[in-house]
Design an enzyme around this catalytic site. Structure first.
Site, mmCIF file in Angstrom:
data_model
loop_
_atom_site.group_PDB
_atom_site.id
_atom_site.type_symbol
_atom_site.label_atom_id
_atom_site.label_comp_id
_atom_site.label_asym_id
_atom_site.label_seq_id
_atom_site.Cartn_x
_atom_site.Cartn_y
_atom_site.Cartn_z
ATOM 1 N N LYS A 79 0.853 -1.190 0.000
ATOM 2 C CA LYS A 79 0.000 0.000 0.000
ATOM 3 C C LYS A 79 0.890 1.242 0.000
ATOM 4 C CE LYS A 79 -3.910 1.971 2.597
ATOM 5 N NZ LYS A 79 -4.737 1.846 3.809
ATOM 6 N N SER A 154 -9.602 1.505 2.711
ATOM 7 C CA SER A 154 -8.733 2.264 1.840
ATOM 8 C C SER A 154 -7.634 1.455 1.164
ATOM 9 C CB SER A 154 -8.095 3.401 2.632
ATOM 10 O OG SER A 154 -7.301 2.875 3.682
ATOM 11 N N SER A 178 -9.783 -0.835 6.990
ATOM 12 C CA SER A 178 -9.221 -0.699 5.643
ATOM 13 C C SER A 178 -8.479 -1.899 5.084
ATOM 14 C CB SER A 178 -8.301 0.515 5.576
ATOM 15 O OG SER A 178 -9.071 1.667 5.422
HETATM 16 N N1 GLN Z 1 -13.214 3.365 5.912
HETATM 17 C C1 GLN Z 1 -12.796 3.935 7.157
HETATM 18 C C2 GLN Z 1 -12.569 5.407 6.990
HETATM 19 O O1 GLN Z 1 -13.039 5.952 6.067
HETATM 20 C C3 GLN Z 1 -11.585 3.222 7.644
HETATM 21 C C4 GLN Z 1 -10.361 3.665 6.958
HETATM 22 C C5 GLN Z 1 -9.134 2.954 7.398
HETATM 23 O O2 GLN Z 1 -9.200 1.933 8.077
HETATM 24 N N2 GLN Z 1 -7.993 3.530 7.065
HETATM 25 O O3 GLN Z 1 -11.935 6.060 7.756
#
Ligand code: GLN
Length: 499
Positions: A79, A154, A178
């Site tokens: 990532k 993400s 994420s």
């Molecule tokens: N989808 C969640 C958010 O929008 C979690 C994001 C993440 O775990 N980085 O913050």
């Protein structure tokens, strides 16, 4: 069968038996990337030359008879919020578009030491803020199971890369889901380890009390191997736990007899897609067949988790992202004076979702609102921790759905609140710092994968892998592969390499 179609475990066996070379493995994945990546767009940066160079080095070491890690020669995708020395690390943000870190994250140093060739850096929601990869400043990534759908986020690029067989292994990061949510949307196994289990040195921070690096793999066994490689104490990360990582892969086959599993009432049932409920029930039955006992459990404060998560993560983000000021890192947009330069750099460098969260966070920490917002959120966090502590008095493992519905269409969730509401199952355990895994729960009738989530007490990742592995064994199928009916036009990448 092509090499890229094999799991990392199968590739590891072939490599160790010297039936294939690491060069052949990497070339096969590069061919796959060349054919498929123009449609999926999982990568922000590809590093074919470096991957081949590492593969060659591994082959030479093996030929000399050196002792190697079982995953040596098995490529990996990272990532793009994980720092790589000399290699652009963007967080899918304009503000870091040309940022080249001077050092490797600890996890990257470990991967390199073990000889895993790095194929490239994967697309993500900008600074990990999002659930679909649509908030990347560069482009959205597509779900290999259906190119009109999101891969989740993400860590959507990492998930899409593994699902499309462009990489056999990937790392992502999980602040509030994420790793697990994209794993569910793409049919993979994705684990968020206990807070402090994996070093975050070199992980670009979003919300420091929540962020953890996790793995995305086709099977639980591979997750066990990869997490075992990156976990462990790191003096460079003050939040890293002092315990050394156990050998997760060694206890995979242990029996589930007597294991007490609690189905979380709030993560299943009303409001969830019926086929996702069926996937949870099916997993419950499979665990029972393996000797586990199953009951129901409630986390009474989980209804407040989303609000608490939004406040805490945004508050931390507003502080963490203050460092991107045009002076020290990445983009600088000139201005009339220094304040003007800061303001223009940040105004042009950050996308709308990142700005929204920084503003919410700054407000939540403000003198007039901190008690009512941020402090309240911290109290909710304590209540959630207690909910889990009391659930773990009766159960060894908790389970439910990872998401309430399969992957949605690109562009479908226009209102960010609607998108946040899709994350309700993955937030409570993150706030409590617990390890949690999403395992494939089969295919929905719409053709998309769904995920089942298991959560364990701190440092019980081994138990998560064991249960995930038992579910795979009980099903007995090979990891599902998307059909990827690609349109004929659209082209193919060309590597400018002397292979
Ligand atoms: N989808 C969640 C958010 O929008 C979690 C994001 C993440 O775990 N980085 O913050």
């Amino acid at each position: 069968m092509k090499l890229y179609e094999l799991t990392a475990a199968a590739l590891s066996r072939l490599l160790q038996n010297m039936e294939v070379s690491a060069m052949e493995v990497v070339k096969s994945f590069l061919d796959r990337i060349a054919a498929v990546e123009p449609y999926i767009k999982a990568f922000v940066t590809l590093t074919p030359a470096e991957a081949l160079q590492e593969a060659r080095a591994v082959d030479l070491k093996r030929a000399r008879g050196e002792a190697l890690h079982p995953l040596a020669g098995v490529p990996v995708a990272l990532k793009d919020c994980i720092c790589t020395a000399g290699l652009r690390t963007t967080c899918s943000s304009r503000v870091l578009e040309n940022f080249i870190p001077p050092y490797d994250a600890t996890v990257v140093a470990k991967l390199k030491k073990a000889g895993l060739p790095i194929l490239g850096k994967t697309n993500m929601d900008e600074f990990s803020m999002g659930s679909s990869t649509e908030y990347s400043a560069f482009f959205p990534t597509r779900n290999p199971w259906n190119l009109e759908r999101v891969p989740g986020g993400s860590s959507g690029g990492s998930a899409a890369a593994v699902a499309a067989r462009m990489a056999p292994l990937a790392l992502g990061s999980d602040t509030g889901g994420s790793v697990r949510q994209p794993a569910a949307f793409c049919g993979l196994t994705g684990i968020r380890p206990t807070y402090g289990r994996v070093s975050r040195f070199g992980l670009i921070a979003y919300a420091s009390s929540l962020d953890q690096i996790g793995t995305l793999t086709l099977t639980a066994a591979e997750g066990a191997l990869l997490l075992g490689l990156i976990a462990g104490h790191d003096p460079l990360d003050s939040t890293s736990l002092p315990q050394e990582a156990p050998h997760y892969a060694a206890s995979l086959e242990d029996s589930l007899k007597g294991l007490r599993v609690g189905v979380i009432a709030e993560n299943y049932g009303a409001g969830f897609d019926p086929e996702i409920n069926a996937a949870v029930e099916n997993a419950v039955n499979l665990l029972k067949e393996r000797g586990a006992s199953v009951g129901e459990v409630s986390l009474p404060h989980s209804g407040y988790a989303l609000a608490a998560y939004c406040l805490i993560s945004s508050a931390e983000a507003s502080s963490n992202l203050a460092r991107f000021d045009g002076v020290r890192y990445g983009l600088r947009v000139g201005g009339e004076n220094i304040a003007d330069m800061f303001s223009r750099t940040r105004g042009e460098g950050f996308g709308p979702e990142v700005k929204r969260r920084m503003m919410i966070g700054t407000y939540a920490l403000g003198a007039g609102s901190c008690d009512a917002l941020y402090q309240q959120a911290l109290k909710v966090r304590t209540l959630l921790r207690r909910d889990f502590a009391s659930a773990f008095k009766d159960f060894d493992l908790l389970m439910g759905a990872t998401t309430s519905a399969p992957a949605y269409k690109i562009g479908e969730k226009k209102d960010p609140l609607q998108m946040y509401l899709g994350d309700t199952c993955t937030l409570s355990d993150a706030l409590a710092g617990l390890p949690s895994i999403s395992v494939p729960g089969g295919l929905h009738s719409c053709g998309l994968p769904v995920g089942v989530q298991l959560t364990a007490p701190p440092l019980q990742e081994g138990l998560l892998f064991r249960a995930a592995h038992a579910l795979e064994e009980a099903r007995g199928d090979a990891p599902a592969c998307p059909p990827l009916d690609l349109p004929l036009e659209g082209g193919c990448l060309e590597w400018n390499l002397r292979l």
